[in-house]
Design a protein around this motif. Structure first.
Motif, PDB file in Angstrom:
ATOM      1  N   ALA A   1       0.836  -1.206   0.000  1.00 27.86           N
ATOM      2  CA  ALA A   1       0.000   0.000   0.000  1.00 27.86           C
ATOM      3  C   ALA A   1       0.867   1.250   0.000  1.00 27.86           C
ATOM      4  CB  ALA A   1      -0.943  -0.002   1.193  1.00 27.86           C
ATOM      5  N   LEU A   2       1.933   1.242   0.765  1.00 24.89           N
ATOM      6  CA  LEU A   2       2.825   2.398   0.832  1.00 24.89           C
ATOM      7  C   LEU A   2       3.547   2.623  -0.493  1.00 24.89           C
ATOM      8  CD1 LEU A   2       3.921   4.673   2.561  1.00 24.89           C
ATOM      9  CD2 LEU A   2       5.667   3.107   3.425  1.00 24.89           C
ATOM     10  N   ASP A   3       3.818   1.530  -1.228  1.00 20.44           N
ATOM     11  CA  ASP A   3       4.455   1.648  -2.540  1.00 20.44           C
ATOM     12  C   ASP A   3       3.562   2.364  -3.544  1.00 20.44           C
ATOM     13  OD1 ASP A   3       6.795   0.388  -1.771  1.00 20.44           O
ATOM     14  OD2 ASP A   3       6.190  -1.585  -2.563  1.00 20.44           O
ATOM     15  N   SER A   4       2.248   2.175  -3.423  1.00 18.55           N
ATOM     16  CA  SER A   4       1.350   2.720  -4.446  1.00 18.55           C
ATOM     17  C   SER A   4       0.464   3.869  -3.975  1.00 18.55           C
ATOM     18  CB  SER A   4       0.459   1.597  -5.000  1.00 18.55           C
ATOM     19  OG  SER A   4      -0.331   1.049  -3.962  1.00 18.55           O
ATOM     20  N   CYS A   5       0.273   4.019  -2.685  1.00 18.29           N
ATOM     21  CA  CYS A   5      -0.595   5.076  -2.160  1.00 18.29           C
ATOM     22  C   CYS A   5       0.269   6.176  -1.555  1.00 18.29           C
ATOM     23  CB  CYS A   5      -1.540   4.510  -1.100  1.00 18.29           C
ATOM     24  SG  CYS A   5      -2.644   5.757  -0.393  1.00 18.29           S
ATOM     25  N   HIS A   6       0.293   7.329  -2.199  1.00 24.19           N
ATOM     26  CA  HIS A   6       1.141   8.422  -1.728  1.00 24.19           C
ATOM     27  C   HIS A   6       0.348   9.563  -1.110  1.00 24.19           C
ATOM     28  CE1 HIS A   6       4.457   6.312  -3.519  1.00 24.19           C
ATOM     29  NE2 HIS A   6       3.733   6.184  -4.614  1.00 24.19           N
ATOM     30  N   GLN A   7      -0.968   9.532  -1.293  1.00 22.85           N
ATOM     31  CA  GLN A   7      -1.799  10.528  -0.622  1.00 22.85           C
ATOM     32  C   GLN A   7      -3.253  10.111  -0.707  1.00 22.85           C
ATOM     33  OE1 GLN A   7      -1.045  14.279  -2.628  1.00 22.85           O
ATOM     34  NE2 GLN A   7      -3.114  14.296  -3.417  1.00 22.85           N
ATOM     35  N   GLU A   8      -4.049  10.664   0.200  1.00 26.63           N
ATOM     36  CA  GLU A   8      -5.487  10.471   0.202  1.00 26.63           C
ATOM     37  C   GLU A   8      -6.129  11.654   0.912  1.00 26.63           C
ATOM     38  OE1 GLU A   8      -7.206   7.380   2.747  1.00 26.63           O
ATOM     39  OE2 GLU A   8      -5.371   7.371   3.928  1.00 26.63           O
ATOM     40  N   THR A   9      -7.401  11.804   0.718  1.00 32.37           N
ATOM     41  CA  THR A   9      -8.147  12.843   1.422  1.00 32.37           C
ATOM     42  C   THR A   9      -8.986  12.162   2.494  1.00 32.37           C
ATOM     43  OG1 THR A   9      -8.220  14.217  -0.556  1.00 32.37           O
ATOM     44  CG2 THR A   9      -9.813  14.722   1.182  1.00 32.37           C
ATOM     45  N   TYR A  10      -8.807  12.610   3.728  1.00 37.25           N
ATOM     46  CA  TYR A  10      -9.523  12.045   4.867  1.00 37.25           C
ATOM     47  C   TYR A  10     -10.180  13.181   5.623  1.00 37.25           C
ATOM     48  CZ  TYR A  10     -10.434   9.642   9.272  1.00 37.25           C
ATOM     49  OH  TYR A  10     -11.043   9.125  10.388  1.00 37.25           O
ATOM     50  N   GLN A  11     -11.497  13.156   5.710  1.00 33.51           N
ATOM     51  CA  GLN A  11     -12.285  14.178   6.393  1.00 33.51           C
ATOM     52  C   GLN A  11     -11.873  15.577   5.948  1.00 33.51           C
ATOM     53  OE1 GLN A  11     -12.093  13.387  10.635  1.00 33.51           O
ATOM     54  NE2 GLN A  11     -13.440  11.622  10.445  1.00 33.51           N
ATOM     55  N   GLY A  12     -11.690  15.748   4.631  1.00 36.00           N
ATOM     56  CA  GLY A  12     -11.386  17.052   4.060  1.00 36.00           C
ATOM     57  C   GLY A  12      -9.918  17.454   4.077  1.00 36.00           C
ATOM     58  N   SER A  13      -9.066  16.681   4.711  1.00 33.05           N
ATOM     59  CA  SER A  13      -7.632  16.997   4.757  1.00 33.05           C
ATOM     60  C   SER A  13      -6.869  16.050   3.837  1.00 33.05           C
ATOM     61  CB  SER A  13      -7.072  16.831   6.175  1.00 33.05           C
ATOM     62  OG  SER A  13      -7.639  17.781   7.038  1.00 33.05           O
ATOM     63  N   VAL A  14      -5.899  16.598   3.110  1.00 33.64           N
ATOM     64  CA  VAL A  14      -5.044  15.783   2.259  1.00 33.64           C
ATOM     65  C   VAL A  14      -3.901  15.239   3.107  1.00 33.64           C
ATOM     66  CG1 VAL A  14      -3.525  15.761   0.252  1.00 33.64           C
ATOM     67  CG2 VAL A  14      -5.644  17.093   0.197  1.00 33.64           C
ATOM     68  N   LEU A  15      -3.787  13.926   3.136  1.00 33.37           N
ATOM     69  CA  LEU A  15      -2.709  13.250   3.856  1.00 33.37           C
ATOM     70  C   LEU A  15      -1.704  12.760   2.825  1.00 33.37           C
ATOM     71  CD1 LEU A  15      -4.891  11.016   6.216  1.00 33.37           C
ATOM     72  CD2 LEU A  15      -3.948  13.266   6.714  1.00 33.37           C
ATOM     73  N   LYS A  16      -0.452  13.171   2.961  1.00 39.10           N
ATOM     74  CA  LYS A  16       0.602  12.752   2.050  1.00 39.10           C
ATOM     75  C   LYS A  16       1.495  11.752   2.765  1.00 39.10           C
ATOM     76  CE  LYS A  16       0.520  17.048  -0.491  1.00 39.10           C
ATOM     77  NZ  LYS A  16       1.255  18.227  -0.934  1.00 39.10           N
ATOM     78  N   TYR A  17       1.682  10.581   2.150  1.00 38.34           N
ATOM     79  CA  TYR A  17       2.455   9.497   2.747  1.00 38.34           C
ATOM     80  C   TYR A  17       3.801   9.343   2.052  1.00 38.34           C
ATOM     81  CZ  TYR A  17      -2.214   8.151   4.327  1.00 38.34           C
ATOM     82  OH  TYR A  17      -3.464   8.155   4.889  1.00 38.34           O
ATOM     83  N   SER A  18       4.831   9.138   2.826  1.00 39.61           N
ATOM     84  CA  SER A  18       6.137   8.816   2.248  1.00 39.61           C
ATOM     85  C   SER A  18       6.847   7.835   3.179  1.00 39.61           C
ATOM     86  CB  SER A  18       6.973  10.073   2.022  1.00 39.61           C
ATOM     87  OG  SER A  18       7.091  10.832   3.188  1.00 39.61           O
ATOM     88  N   PRO A  19       7.528   6.852   2.571  1.00 31.54           N
ATOM     89  CA  PRO A  19       8.262   5.896   3.404  1.00 31.54           C
ATOM     90  C   PRO A  19       9.446   6.579   4.065  1.00 31.54           C
ATOM     91  CG  PRO A  19       8.676   5.482   1.078  1.00 31.54           C
ATOM     92  CD  PRO A  19       7.666   6.585   1.153  1.00 31.54           C
ATOM     93  N   MET A  20       9.823   6.099   5.219  1.00 36.62           N
ATOM     94  CA  MET A  20      11.010   6.619   5.897  1.00 36.62           C
ATOM     95  C   MET A  20      11.812   5.440   6.422  1.00 36.62           C
ATOM     96  SD  MET A  20       9.338   8.335   9.282  1.00 36.62           S
ATOM     97  CE  MET A  20       9.576   7.423  10.795  1.00 36.62           C
ATOM     98  N   SER A  21      13.102   5.604   6.474  1.00 40.48           N
ATOM     99  CA  SER A  21      13.936   4.525   6.988  1.00 40.48           C
ATOM    100  C   SER A  21      13.818   4.493   8.505  1.00 40.48           C
ATOM    101  CB  SER A  21      15.385   4.709   6.552  1.00 40.48           C
ATOM    102  OG  SER A  21      15.905   5.905   7.063  1.00 40.48           O
ATOM    103  N   VAL A  22      13.817   3.288   9.032  1.00 42.36           N
ATOM    104  CA  VAL A  22      13.700   3.086  10.471  1.00 42.36           C
ATOM    105  C   VAL A  22      14.658   1.976  10.884  1.00 42.36           C
ATOM    106  CG1 VAL A  22      11.295   3.854  10.618  1.00 42.36           C
ATOM    107  CG2 VAL A  22      11.784   1.451  10.200  1.00 42.36           C
TER     108      VAL A  22
END
Length: 106
Positions: free
Chosen positions: A22-43
């Motif tokens: 999901a993280l490979d293909s989903c980089h953003q979505e709109t949730y309750q009117g806010s745009v959420l931008k996703y990016s992987p991070m090293s851990v």
């Protein structure tokens, strides 16, 4: 913080793999009117596998870290408006994994 126990290690691994995909293909979505931008991070690698997700929205940053540990997914998150420290999330996750593993040994 959260812990989710599955019926088996393979079920937990399947769920973890689904998050990775999901993280490979989903980089953003709109949730309750806010745009959420996703990016992987090293851990830091903890347990069997680990992944991190940075979530940016409306000037705030959230850091989520996940670890697969046998039949269990363990997650922690931290965030803030001015700063989100990855080191804090890493320490929280490491502490959570240590507690889970100690309890599992009993």
């Amino acid at each position: 913080m959260g812990i989710r126990q599955y019926a088996s290690a393979s079920d937990a691994a399947e769920s973890f793999t689904a998050m990775e995909k999901a993280l490979d293909s989903c980089h953003q979505e709109t949730y309750q009117g806010s745009v959420l931008k996703y990016s992987p991070m090293s851990v830091d690698k903890l347990g069997d596998r680990s992944l991190g997700v940075r979530i940016d929205s409306d000037g705030a940053t959230l850091l989520q870290q996940f670890t697969l540990d046998g039949p269990t997914l363990i997650n922690v998150g931290t965030g803030g408006l001015a700063d989100a420290a990855a080191d804090t999330a890493t320490k929280l996750l490491r502490d959570q994994v240590d507690r889970y593993e100690a309890a599992a040994r009993k």
